[in-house]
Design a protein around this motif. Structure first.
Motif, PDB file in Angstrom:
ATOM      1  N   LYS A  40      25.969  30.121   3.074  1.00  0.00           N
ATOM      2  CA  LYS A  40      26.582  31.432   2.826  1.00  0.00           C
ATOM      3  C   LYS A  40      26.457  32.378   4.027  1.00  0.00           C
ATOM      4  O   LYS A  40      26.762  33.562   3.916  1.00  0.00           O
ATOM      5  CB  LYS A  40      25.922  32.095   1.608  1.00  0.00           C
ATOM      6  N   ASN A  41      25.987  31.855   5.156  1.00  0.00           N
ATOM      7  CA  ASN A  41      25.799  32.659   6.368  1.00  0.00           C
ATOM      8  C   ASN A  41      24.879  33.862   6.141  1.00  0.00           C
ATOM      9  O   ASN A  41      25.126  34.960   6.630  1.00  0.00           O
ATOM     10  CB  ASN A  41      27.141  33.116   6.953  1.00  0.00           C
ATOM     11  N   ILE A  42      23.822  33.620   5.388  1.00  0.00           N
ATOM     12  CA  ILE A  42      22.773  34.618   5.200  1.00  0.00           C
ATOM     13  C   ILE A  42      21.610  34.192   6.085  1.00  0.00           C
ATOM     14  O   ILE A  42      21.114  33.079   5.964  1.00  0.00           O
ATOM     15  CB  ILE A  42      22.316  34.684   3.725  1.00  0.00           C
ATOM     16  N   TYR A  43      21.205  35.078   6.992  1.00  0.00           N
ATOM     17  CA  TYR A  43      20.115  34.732   7.895  1.00  0.00           C
ATOM     18  C   TYR A  43      18.788  35.019   7.200  1.00  0.00           C
ATOM     19  O   TYR A  43      18.338  36.158   7.107  1.00  0.00           O
ATOM     20  CB  TYR A  43      20.218  35.500   9.215  1.00  0.00           C
ATOM     21  N   LEU A  44      18.196  33.955   6.678  1.00  0.00           N
ATOM     22  CA  LEU A  44      16.920  34.036   5.964  1.00  0.00           C
ATOM     23  C   LEU A  44      15.810  33.615   6.913  1.00  0.00           C
ATOM     24  O   LEU A  44      15.712  32.450   7.297  1.00  0.00           O
ATOM     25  CB  LEU A  44      16.957  33.122   4.733  1.00  0.00           C
ATOM     26  N   GLN A  45      14.988  34.552   7.301  1.00  0.00           N
ATOM     27  CA  GLN A  45      13.910  34.279   8.250  1.00  0.00           C
ATOM     28  C   GLN A  45      12.691  33.670   7.559  1.00  0.00           C
ATOM     29  O   GLN A  45      12.030  32.794   8.104  1.00  0.00           O
ATOM     30  CB  GLN A  45      13.505  35.569   8.968  1.00  0.00           C
ATOM     31  N   SER A  46      12.397  34.160   6.340  1.00  0.00           N
ATOM     32  CA  SER A  46      11.187  33.726   5.651  1.00  0.00           C
ATOM     33  C   SER A  46      11.377  33.883   4.150  1.00  0.00           C
ATOM     34  O   SER A  46      12.040  34.818   3.703  1.00  0.00           O
ATOM     35  CB  SER A  46      10.013  34.585   6.141  1.00  0.00           C
ATOM     36  N   ILE A  47      10.772  32.948   3.373  1.00  0.00           N
ATOM     37  CA  ILE A  47      10.817  33.035   1.919  1.00  0.00           C
ATOM     38  C   ILE A  47       9.545  32.412   1.353  1.00  0.00           C
ATOM     39  O   ILE A  47       9.058  31.408   1.868  1.00  0.00           O
ATOM     40  CB  ILE A  47      12.070  32.340   1.331  1.00  0.00           C
ATOM     41  N   ASN A  48       9.011  33.031   0.322  1.00  0.00           N
ATOM     42  CA  ASN A  48       7.866  32.508  -0.405  1.00  0.00           C
ATOM     43  C   ASN A  48       7.636  33.433  -1.588  1.00  0.00           C
ATOM     44  O   ASN A  48       8.302  34.459  -1.705  1.00  0.00           O
ATOM     45  CB  ASN A  48       6.623  32.441   0.482  1.00  0.00           C
ATOM     46  N   GLY A  49       6.717  33.081  -2.435  1.00  0.00           N
ATOM     47  CA  GLY A  49       6.469  33.945  -3.573  1.00  0.00           C
ATOM     48  C   GLY A  49       5.324  33.469  -4.418  1.00  0.00           C
ATOM     49  O   GLY A  49       4.418  32.779  -3.945  1.00  0.00           O
ATOM     50  N   TRP A  50       5.408  33.821  -5.682  1.00  0.00           N
ATOM     51  CA  TRP A  50       4.375  33.496  -6.642  1.00  0.00           C
ATOM     52  C   TRP A  50       5.068  33.052  -7.918  1.00  0.00           C
ATOM     53  O   TRP A  50       6.273  32.856  -7.939  1.00  0.00           O
ATOM     54  CB  TRP A  50       3.464  34.716  -6.841  1.00  0.00           C
ATOM     55  N   THR A  51       4.339  32.897  -8.985  1.00  0.00           N
ATOM     56  CA  THR A  51       4.895  32.324 -10.209  1.00  0.00           C
ATOM     57  C   THR A  51       6.000  33.169 -10.832  1.00  0.00           C
ATOM     58  O   THR A  51       6.828  32.649 -11.573  1.00  0.00           O
ATOM     59  CB  THR A  51       3.789  32.124 -11.263  1.00  0.00           C
ATOM     60  N   ASP A  52       6.021  34.474 -10.529  1.00  0.00           N
ATOM     61  CA  ASP A  52       6.990  35.354 -11.184  1.00  0.00           C
ATOM     62  C   ASP A  52       7.861  36.159 -10.227  1.00  0.00           C
ATOM     63  O   ASP A  52       8.586  37.054 -10.659  1.00  0.00           O
ATOM     64  CB  ASP A  52       6.265  36.312 -12.130  1.00  0.00           C
TER      65      ASP A  52
END
Length: 158
Positions: A40-52
């Motif tokens: 989708k041509n979205i520049y995502l540099q970083s992703i992470n999270g938690w259970t919710d």
């Protein structure tokens, strides 16, 4: 040729903060979002999270808005997770999201913060994290009073 670099720290939670995103589901979801963002041509540099919830660091393109990027990430990932039947119940994201601009100077610090979500939430809940964000950024969470069953909310900057 236009050149745009607008870093946004985007956070969104599961509907009613249900802990759907256990470790393996969260890892698969993040991998999928990374691939979808490329498509989708979205520049995502970083992703992470938690259970919710998930944290994303994105750089907006010249024709992208925060709302468009959030909708593309949330909508497609919700559809994918349900299609893959990775949760016992229908998966949904909360309607709202949290977003704040990030300076180039703070980008690495935010990337590290996102990478360390598991360790971070071993010590602090998402609710505690929201309260810190509210205090740090001067946000005030306001519940929509039009319907007592509504989970809608908005944020004002104080």
């Amino acid at each position: 040729m236009s050149w745009v670099q607008i870093w946004v720290h985007l956070v969104f939670s599961t509907k009613n903060r249900t802990p759907y995103l256990q470790t393996e589901v969260r890892r698969k979801m993040c991998r999928h979002i990374i691939e979808n963002c490329k498509e989708k041509n979205i520049y995502l540099q970083s992703i992470n999270g938690w259970t919710d919830h998930l944290h994303c660091l994105v750089s907006l393109g010249k024709e992208q808005s925060i709302a468009q990027v959030a909708q593309l990430i949330k909508g497609e990932s919700s559809y994918w997770l349900n299609h893959e039947k990775m949760t016992a119940e229908k998966f949904q994201w909360q309607n709202d999201y949290w977003a704040v601009s990030v300076s180039e100077k703070d980008r690495i610090r935010i990337e590290n913060y996102i990478k360390k979500q598991e360790a971070h939430h071993g010590k602090q809940s998402f609710i505690e994290e929201i309260k810190i964000f509210e205090k740090h950024y001067g946000f005030q969470l306001m519940k929509d009073g039009s319907d007592s069953s509504s989970s809608s909310s908005s944020v004002s900057v104080g």
